[in-house]
Design an enzyme around this catalytic site. Structure first.
Site, PDB file in Angstrom:
ATOM      1  N   GLY A 107      56.685 -69.054  -7.364  1.00  0.00           N
ATOM      2  CA  GLY A 107      56.631 -67.595  -7.282  1.00  0.00           C
ATOM      3  C   GLY A 107      57.374 -67.161  -6.040  1.00  0.00           C
ATOM      4  O   GLY A 107      57.615 -67.972  -5.131  1.00  0.00           O
TER       5      GLY A 107
ATOM      6  N   GLN B  68      59.743 -61.793   0.975  1.00  0.00           N
ATOM      7  CA  GLN B  68      60.132 -63.127   1.436  1.00  0.00           C
ATOM      8  C   GLN B  68      61.646 -63.290   1.540  1.00  0.00           C
ATOM      9  O   GLN B  68      62.123 -64.239   2.152  1.00  0.00           O
ATOM     10  CB  GLN B  68      59.571 -64.198   0.485  1.00  0.00           C
ATOM     11  CG  GLN B  68      58.061 -64.295   0.544  1.00  0.00           C
ATOM     12  CD  GLN B  68      57.572 -65.410  -0.337  1.00  0.00           C
ATOM     13  OE1 GLN B  68      57.425 -65.232  -1.538  1.00  0.00           O
ATOM     14  NE2 GLN B  68      57.348 -66.586   0.243  1.00  0.00           N
TER      15      GLN B  68
ATOM     16  N   CYS C 252      53.471 -72.030   0.623  1.00  0.00           N
ATOM     17  CA  CYS C 252      54.224 -70.780   0.653  1.00  0.00           C
ATOM     18  C   CYS C 252      55.605 -71.085   1.221  1.00  0.00           C
ATOM     19  O   CYS C 252      55.707 -71.788   2.236  1.00  0.00           O
ATOM     20  CB  CYS C 252      53.497 -69.770   1.540  1.00  0.00           C
ATOM     21  SG  CYS C 252      54.351 -68.182   1.642  1.00  0.00           S
ATOM     22  N   LEU C 253      56.632 -70.568   0.558  1.00  0.00           N
ATOM     23  CA  LEU C 253      58.009 -70.818   1.020  1.00  0.00           C
ATOM     24  C   LEU C 253      58.255 -70.196   2.397  1.00  0.00           C
ATOM     25  O   LEU C 253      59.205 -70.570   3.072  1.00  0.00           O
ATOM     26  CB  LEU C 253      59.017 -70.281   0.001  1.00  0.00           C
ATOM     27  CG  LEU C 253      58.986 -70.985  -1.368  1.00  0.00           C
ATOM     28  CD1 LEU C 253      59.915 -70.290  -2.348  1.00  0.00           C
ATOM     29  CD2 LEU C 253      59.352 -72.457  -1.227  1.00  0.00           C
TER      30      LEU C 253
ATOM     31  N   HIS D 198      48.574 -64.654  -5.010  1.00  0.00           N
ATOM     32  CA  HIS D 198      49.324 -65.024  -3.802  1.00  0.00           C
ATOM     33  C   HIS D 198      50.537 -64.094  -3.619  1.00  0.00           C
ATOM     34  O   HIS D 198      50.772 -63.583  -2.522  1.00  0.00           O
ATOM     35  CB  HIS D 198      49.762 -66.494  -3.938  1.00  0.00           C
ATOM     36  CG  HIS D 198      50.611 -67.012  -2.817  1.00  0.00           C
ATOM     37  ND1 HIS D 198      50.199 -68.015  -1.974  1.00  0.00           N
ATOM     38  CD2 HIS D 198      51.858 -66.667  -2.402  1.00  0.00           C
ATOM     39  CE1 HIS D 198      51.155 -68.249  -1.077  1.00  0.00           C
ATOM     40  NE2 HIS D 198      52.174 -67.458  -1.320  1.00  0.00           N
ATOM     41  N   GLU D 199      51.262 -63.867  -4.712  1.00  0.00           N
ATOM     42  CA  GLU D 199      52.480 -63.031  -4.606  1.00  0.00           C
ATOM     43  C   GLU D 199      52.115 -61.563  -4.367  1.00  0.00           C
ATOM     44  O   GLU D 199      52.787 -60.874  -3.603  1.00  0.00           O
ATOM     45  CB  GLU D 199      53.348 -63.181  -5.863  1.00  0.00           C
ATOM     46  CG  GLU D 199      53.822 -64.601  -6.167  1.00  0.00           C
ATOM     47  CD  GLU D 199      54.457 -65.320  -4.991  1.00  0.00           C
ATOM     48  OE1 GLU D 199      55.046 -64.660  -4.113  1.00  0.00           O
ATOM     49  OE2 GLU D 199      54.361 -66.560  -4.956  1.00  0.00           O
TER      50      GLU D 199
ATOM     51  N   HIS E  61      51.563 -60.862  -0.837  1.00  0.00           N
ATOM     52  CA  HIS E  61      52.790 -60.688  -0.041  1.00  0.00           C
ATOM     53  C   HIS E  61      53.211 -59.212   0.011  1.00  0.00           C
ATOM     54  O   HIS E  61      53.766 -58.761   1.011  1.00  0.00           O
ATOM     55  CB  HIS E  61      53.944 -61.499  -0.639  1.00  0.00           C
ATOM     56  CG  HIS E  61      54.002 -62.922  -0.166  1.00  0.00           C
ATOM     57  ND1 HIS E  61      54.133 -63.270   1.154  1.00  0.00           N
ATOM     58  CD2 HIS E  61      53.969 -64.095  -0.854  1.00  0.00           C
ATOM     59  CE1 HIS E  61      54.176 -64.594   1.259  1.00  0.00           C
ATOM     60  NE2 HIS E  61      54.072 -65.122   0.051  1.00  0.00           N
TER      61      HIS E  61
HETATM   62 ZN    ZN Z   1      54.013 -67.115  -0.328  1.00  0.00          ZN
END
Ligand code: ZN
Length: 177
Positions: free
Chosen positions: A48, A53, A101-102, A143-144, A147
């Site tokens: 995702g 991000q 998480c990226l 999670h997304e 963000h």
């Molecule tokens: Zn993330």
């Protein structure tokens, strides 16, 4: 041609802002952003990605679960672009699961999430859709969505003991102790 975007890392203020609602999903600049995010999430072995991000503080996320080196057991799905996503309903039942998480490379954390969610979003064409997710996909959605509200999974840890390095996580998953 879509390009792989740079990923904002924890500590950058863009990850802590509340992202802005998108008035018109069909704008050409937004279409380019979606295309870039699709190649970026695939390139990074993500499941995702949220627009903040890639340094764009607008309400768009991609759910793109598939088995990859970072998440070998992730379910396979067509990448889904969600503009202005909303949580409509959630189960009383919650469950703990490991997240990465990226924007927080090299780490995993054990996070409690709703097991099932009902969601509403607009497609990239601006069509309103509703969907139900459970388990891993419900987790990715939550999670997304976080963000877009400036929240990172580390904010949801119940204990710092639930934060481990990716290397240690991999060792434990392989049955090491
Ligand atoms: Zn993330």
């Amino acid at each position: 041609m879509p390009i792989v975007r740079q990923l904002a890392q924890m500590g950058h203020p863009v990850l802590r802002r509340v992202a802005e609602r998108i008035a018109d999903p069909a704008l050409p600049a937004l279409r380019a952003l979606v295309d870039d995010m699709l190649v970026t999430v695939a390139d990074a072995n993500g499941v995702g990605l949220a627009a903040p991000q890639v340094y764009e503080a607008c309400r768009m996320i991609i759910i793109a679960s598939r088995p990859n080196p970072r998440y070998p057991h992730a379910p396979e799905m067509e990448p889904t672009v969600m503009v202005n996503p909303e949580l409509l309903r959630s189960s009383d039942e919650r469950e703990h699961g490991w997240e990465g998480c990226l924007s927080i490379p090299g780490m995993r954390g054990l996070v409690s999430r709703y097991r099932k969610v009902g969601v509403r979003y607009q497609t990239r064409e601006g069509v309103v859709r509703e969907a139900e997710y459970e388990g891993f996909l419900a987790r990715v959605f939550q999670h997304e969505l976080d963000h877009l509200n400036g929240v990172l999974y580390v904010d949801r840890l119940e204990s710092m003991l639930d934060l481990v390095t990716e290397k240690e996580y991999a060792r434990q998953q392989q049955g090491g102790s």
